[in-house]
Design a protein around this motif. Structure first.
Motif, short mmCIF file in Angstrom:
data_model
loop_
_atom_site.label_atom_id
_atom_site.label_comp_id
_atom_site.label_asym_id
_atom_site.label_seq_id
_atom_site.Cartn_x
_atom_site.Cartn_y
_atom_site.Cartn_z
N VAL A 1 0.89 -1.27 0.16
CA VAL A 1 0.06 0.14 -0.19
C VAL A 1 0.84 1.40 0.12
N THR A 2 2.13 1.12 0.29
CA THR A 2 3.11 2.38 0.26
C THR A 2 3.40 2.56 -1.07
N TRP A 3 3.38 1.87 -2.11
CA TRP A 3 3.78 1.92 -3.28
C TRP A 3 2.62 2.60 -4.12
N GLN A 4 2.87 3.92 -4.61
CA GLN A 4 1.68 4.82 -5.22
C GLN A 4 2.22 5.51 -6.24
N ALA B 1 0.04 -1.35 -11.41
CA ALA B 1 -0.96 -1.96 -10.07
C ALA B 1 -1.32 -0.78 -9.23
N PHE B 2 -0.57 0.27 -8.97
CA PHE B 2 -0.65 1.33 -8.11
C PHE B 2 -1.91 2.12 -8.55
N LEU B 3 -2.43 1.96 -9.60
CA LEU B 3 -3.92 2.87 -10.11
C LEU B 3 -5.10 2.23 -9.24
N THR B 4 -5.12 1.04 -9.05
CA THR B 4 -6.15 0.27 -8.21
C THR B 4 -6.15 0.08 -6.77
N GLU B 5 -4.87 0.48 -6.39
CA GLU B 5 -4.61 0.10 -4.84
C GLU B 5 -4.69 1.52 -4.03
N ARG C 1 -3.90 7.94 11.88
CA ARG C 1 -3.08 7.00 11.73
C ARG C 1 -2.25 6.59 10.43
N LEU C 2 -0.99 5.77 10.31
CA LEU C 2 -0.61 5.43 9.14
C LEU C 2 -1.44 4.66 8.40
N HIS C 3 -1.69 5.04 7.17
CA HIS C 3 -2.55 4.46 6.21
C HIS C 3 -2.08 4.82 4.95
N TYR C 4 -1.87 3.81 4.10
CA TYR C 4 -1.28 4.05 2.53
C TYR C 4 0.07 5.03 2.47
N GLY C 5 0.80 4.75 3.60
CA GLY C 5 2.20 5.14 3.59
C GLY C 5 2.25 6.48 3.91
#
Length: 406
Positions: A53-56, A203-207, A237-241
């Motif tokens: 989830v941190t890869w965006q 894949a980052f487009l849908t995550e 909180r820490l969420h998606y990096g």
């Protein structure tokens, strides 16, 4: 003198990142030491970090994370810091060259040296300085080599999206067709190569669908205030990096932020349709205004985003007839409050304590004022009667005399 100041300040930043000096606040190095290095090892296998989830980031960002392999005799983190510093030096060199071409004006170089120094070691512990170098190079190439500019902007878009906005002020007609055409061809070609030879490049487009509102953004300010007053009971909180607000009304705020970004994009299109004056300085001013709008309306405003604005703002200042001097100065001031927010005072921001709220209100307020001022000045100088703004009246006549009328 700018080169000497750069050498002194960047040496201090590198010594901080190498552990020889201490910078107050949170440690900015874990992203490189842990996260970037983990991506590096995954990318070496030919696969993108799908499911992380941190890869965006778009696929060409992999080049930044793989670049430390060029210095195998160093640790991954030390190599990354030195390469980021090299990109920083490249931006300075381009600004000095542009300033010399415009009457030895060093204001842009000084802004870059000072602004990055104010942001502290974070500036060399993220890959945004590398993206900024691509964007500045694209803008400088646009006058004589629009296809090169378009290719650089297209590559930049595949590294971190926003560099495509630097073409917003391209001269209409052949220059626009060549630059945007090259950007499209480059983007499609490089994307096809990633699809053919790697696994999961998009894949980052849908995550990122479930992202909340990042706590440093303008959309987060109401939640900070309401939380401090005890009227909102969500969490941060820490969420998606990154640290985000999660709870009641957050999805609504996210949709409002997205609607604001769409409206801002519509304004940029409307400006482009109405603009009558185009020149190199308009190209720089429009790029700065477009990216500033993109940053301010985003539901995520990370501290390193200020690096983008420093690079584009510094390029504006290499032209004496720019109309963006005051907005650029506001961005420099915002850098000071940004470093107070992160890394120095991030705890109070996460907890929505009063000191953190005050710093955020000032920083985000400066961004908002700078955005309104930048767009207003761009419109007045190009899309309405070409009168100079008060602070540029003495120097803008020559620019309008040579501007291309579209």
């Amino acid at each position: 003198m700018p080169v000497l100041a750069w050498a002194v300040t960047r040496t201090a930043l590198l010594l901080t990142l190498f552990g020889a000096l201490h910078f107050p606040g949170d440690d900015v190095r874990p992203d490189v030491v842990v996260i970037y290095h983990g991506w590096y090892e995954r990318l070496l296998t030919g696969s993108f970090p799908a499911g992380d989830v941190t890869w965006q980031y778009p696929p060409a960002a992999a080049a930044a994370f793989l670049a430390p392999a060029l210095l195998p005799f160093l640790t991954y983190s030390h190599a990354f810091y030195l390469l980021a510093c090299a990109a920083d030096a490249t931006v300075l060199a381009m600004l000095l060259r542009a300033g010399r071409a415009n009457g030895r004006d060093l204001a842009g170089a000084w802004l870059w040296v000072a602004g990055v120094a104010v942001l502290g070691p974070l500036a060399l512990a993220r890959y945004d300085v590398m993206v900024t170098a691509l964007a500045v190079a694209a803008l400088l190439a646009a006058a004589r080599h629009p296809r090169v500019a378009g290719a650089l902007a297209g590559i930049g878009a595949l590294v971190k999206v926003w560099p495509i906005l630097v073409l917003a002020g391209a001269r209409p007609g052949r220059t626009t067709r060549r630059s945007w055409g090259a950007a499209l061809v480059t983007t499609v070609g490089v994307s096809s190569a990633f699809l053919a030879f790697t696994r999961g490049p998009f894949a980052f487009l849908t995550e990122q669908r479930q992202r909340g509102v990042e706590i440093e953004s303008l959309a987060a300010l109401p939640f900070h205030v309401l939380r401090w007053l005890g009227l909102w009971h969500g969490t941060s909180r820490l969420h998606y990096g990154s640290f985000e607000f999660l709870g009641p009304y957050v999805p609504t705020a996210a949709r409002i932020a997205l609607a604001g970004a769409v409206l801002a994009f519509c304004w940029l299109v409307w400006w482009r349709v109405r603009a009558r004056t185009f020149s190199d300085v308009v190209l720089y001013d429009a790029a700065f205004a477009a990216v500033l709008v993109f940053v301010t309306t985003s539901r995520v405003i990370s501290p390193q985003y200020l690096i983008w604005l420093l690079g584009l703002g510094a390029l504006c200042l290499t032209c004496r007839s720019t109309v963006q001097r005051r907005p650029v100065l506001l961005i420099l001031i915002a850098c000071f409050f940004t470093v107070l927010e992160f890394p120095i005072g991030f705890g109070p921001v996460v907890r929505s304590n009063l000191p953190g709220i005050v710093v955020l209100l000032i920083r985000d307020g400066l961004l908002l004022v700078a955005t309104v001022s930048s767009c207003r000045r761009l419109w007045r100088s190009t899309a309405s009667r070409p009168d100079a703004t008060p602070d540029d009246a003495a120097s803008s006549g020559a620019d309008y005399a040579v501007a291309h009328m579209g």
